[in-house]
Design a protein around this motif. Structure first.
Motif, mmCIF file in Angstrom:
data_model
loop_
_atom_site.group_PDB
_atom_site.id
_atom_site.type_symbol
_atom_site.label_atom_id
_atom_site.label_comp_id
_atom_site.label_asym_id
_atom_site.label_seq_id
_atom_site.Cartn_x
_atom_site.Cartn_y
_atom_site.Cartn_z
ATOM 1 N N UNK A 90 0.853 -1.189 0.000
ATOM 2 C CA UNK A 90 0.000 0.000 0.000
ATOM 3 C C UNK A 90 0.889 1.239 0.000
ATOM 4 N N UNK A 91 0.769 2.055 -1.027
ATOM 5 C CA UNK A 91 1.571 3.281 -1.156
ATOM 6 C C UNK A 91 0.959 4.444 -0.398
ATOM 7 N N UNK A 92 -0.366 4.473 -0.292
ATOM 8 C CA UNK A 92 -1.043 5.520 0.467
ATOM 9 C C UNK A 92 -2.425 5.038 0.892
ATOM 10 N N UNK A 93 -2.929 5.629 1.974
ATOM 11 C CA UNK A 93 -4.254 5.287 2.480
ATOM 12 C C UNK A 93 -4.770 6.439 3.329
ATOM 13 N N UNK A 94 -6.058 6.425 3.589
ATOM 14 C CA UNK A 94 -6.691 7.444 4.417
ATOM 15 C C UNK A 94 -7.383 6.786 5.592
ATOM 16 N N UNK A 95 -7.583 7.577 6.617
ATOM 17 C CA UNK A 95 -8.283 7.118 7.814
ATOM 18 C C UNK A 95 -9.448 8.072 8.079
ATOM 19 N N UNK A 96 -10.581 7.511 8.445
ATOM 20 C CA UNK A 96 -11.726 8.308 8.870
ATOM 21 C C UNK A 96 -12.104 7.792 10.259
ATOM 22 N N UNK A 97 -11.893 8.627 11.276
ATOM 23 C CA UNK A 97 -12.134 8.236 12.664
ATOM 24 C C UNK A 97 -13.283 9.070 13.211
ATOM 25 N N UNK A 98 -14.278 8.406 13.779
ATOM 26 C CA UNK A 98 -15.379 9.129 14.415
ATOM 27 C C UNK A 98 -15.501 8.656 15.859
ATOM 28 N N UNK A 99 -15.851 9.601 16.721
ATOM 29 C CA UNK A 99 -15.991 9.336 18.146
ATOM 30 C C UNK A 99 -17.353 9.847 18.579
ATOM 31 N N UNK A 100 -18.199 8.945 19.089
ATOM 32 C CA UNK A 100 -19.556 9.291 19.504
ATOM 33 C C UNK A 100 -19.765 8.979 20.974
ATOM 34 N N UNK A 101 -20.463 9.879 21.670
ATOM 35 C CA UNK A 101 -20.952 9.574 23.011
ATOM 36 C C UNK A 101 -22.318 8.936 22.857
ATOM 37 N N UNK A 102 -22.613 7.929 23.674
ATOM 38 C CA UNK A 102 -23.908 7.258 23.639
ATOM 39 C C UNK A 102 -24.750 7.789 24.788
ATOM 40 N N UNK A 103 -25.884 8.377 24.468
ATOM 41 C CA UNK A 103 -26.772 8.942 25.485
ATOM 42 C C UNK A 103 -27.550 7.818 26.177
ATOM 43 N N UNK A 104 -28.246 8.180 27.242
ATOM 44 C CA UNK A 104 -29.011 7.174 27.986
ATOM 45 C C UNK A 104 -30.058 6.479 27.132
ATOM 46 N N UNK A 105 -30.628 7.186 26.158
ATOM 47 C CA UNK A 105 -31.626 6.573 25.273
ATOM 48 C C UNK A 105 -30.983 5.876 24.070
ATOM 49 N N UNK A 106 -29.655 5.665 24.142
ATOM 50 C CA UNK A 106 -28.848 4.993 23.112
ATOM 51 C C UNK A 106 -28.752 5.756 21.790
ATOM 52 N N UNK A 107 -29.126 7.037 21.779
ATOM 53 C CA UNK A 107 -28.855 7.851 20.605
ATOM 54 C C UNK A 107 -27.409 8.317 20.688
ATOM 55 N N UNK A 108 -26.875 8.715 19.557
ATOM 56 C CA UNK A 108 -25.464 9.093 19.473
ATOM 57 C C UNK A 108 -25.311 10.608 19.394
ATOM 58 N N UNK A 109 -24.230 11.075 20.013
ATOM 59 C CA UNK A 109 -23.840 12.469 19.877
ATOM 60 C C UNK A 109 -22.395 12.463 19.385
ATOM 61 N N UNK A 110 -22.185 12.912 18.141
ATOM 62 C CA UNK A 110 -20.855 12.887 17.559
ATOM 63 C C UNK A 110 -19.985 13.966 18.199
ATOM 64 N N UNK A 111 -18.841 13.554 18.727
ATOM 65 C CA UNK A 111 -17.897 14.460 19.378
ATOM 66 C C UNK A 111 -16.752 14.811 18.440
ATOM 67 N N UNK A 112 -16.308 13.848 17.647
ATOM 68 C CA UNK A 112 -15.186 14.092 16.739
ATOM 69 C C UNK A 112 -15.374 13.282 15.464
#
Length: 180
Positions: A65-87
């Motif tokens: 592999x000569x090059x590649x990309x990364x996509x990183x996401x970080x979510x907090x999970x609320x009490x009702x299991x919905x997501x809140x994206x932090x990063x």
């Protein structure tokens, strides 16, 4: 006078980063999934310990592999299991491997610096075909994270991409739990 001195003795370690965080990072689950096998020969990920989490991984490639990309996401999970994206970070994987100054001072860079110390990941691209790469006993250290992080459940997902093609999907589900 004594009150001012006492205040400084308690506050100074927090200001200069000597205070230890009073929480643990718990990894409840970890998965590594190869989506496009034409690039990957084999992959194996293990969660050895959940509290003060320890993980290991190994992989080898079918082609260099000569090059590649990364996509990183970080979510907090609320009490009702919905997501809140932090990063939501999109990074050049080759620059990240070389620890380009763009990533050195953020939390992702600090984690990767220690990750490099427990692995044989290359310091730059290309990532060679047929070589067994390993991350051995990486420990999530709470002291590398910001002080006062909220007690929470979270999910981190990293997508590794070759051009725009998804090659691998890595996910962690965990929690920040305070020691009381």
């Amino acid at each position: 006078m004594f009150a001012r001195f006492s205040f400084l003795v308690l506050l100074l370690p927090l200001q200069i980063g000597l205070a230890k965080n009073n929480y643990d990072i718990i990894i409840k689950s970890m998965s590594c999934k190869v989506v496009t096998w034409k690039y990957v020969n084999d992959v194996d990920c293990k969660l050895w310990r959940k509290r003060n989490a320890v993980v290991s991984a190994k992989f080898s490639l079918n082609q260099t592999i000569e090059n590649f990309n990364m996509h990183v996401s970080f979510d907090l999970l609320k009490k009702d299991n919905t997501r809140m994206n932090i990063a939501d970070l999109k990074m050049d994987g080759c620059k990240y491997l070389s620890m380009d100054s763009l990533y050195q001072n953020n939390i992702v860079g600090k984690m990767f610096k220690r990750l490099k110390s427990v692995s044989n990941l290359p310091s730059s691209c290309p990532i060679l075909k047929g070589k067994q790469y390993e991350i051995r006993n990486y420990t999530f250290n709470a002291d590398e994270f910001p002080p006062g992080a909220p007690q929470s459940k979270w999910q981190m997902r990293a997508k590794l991409l070759k051009r725009s093609e998804l090659v691998a999907d890595i996910s962690f589900e965990g929690a920040v739990v305070y020691n009381t």
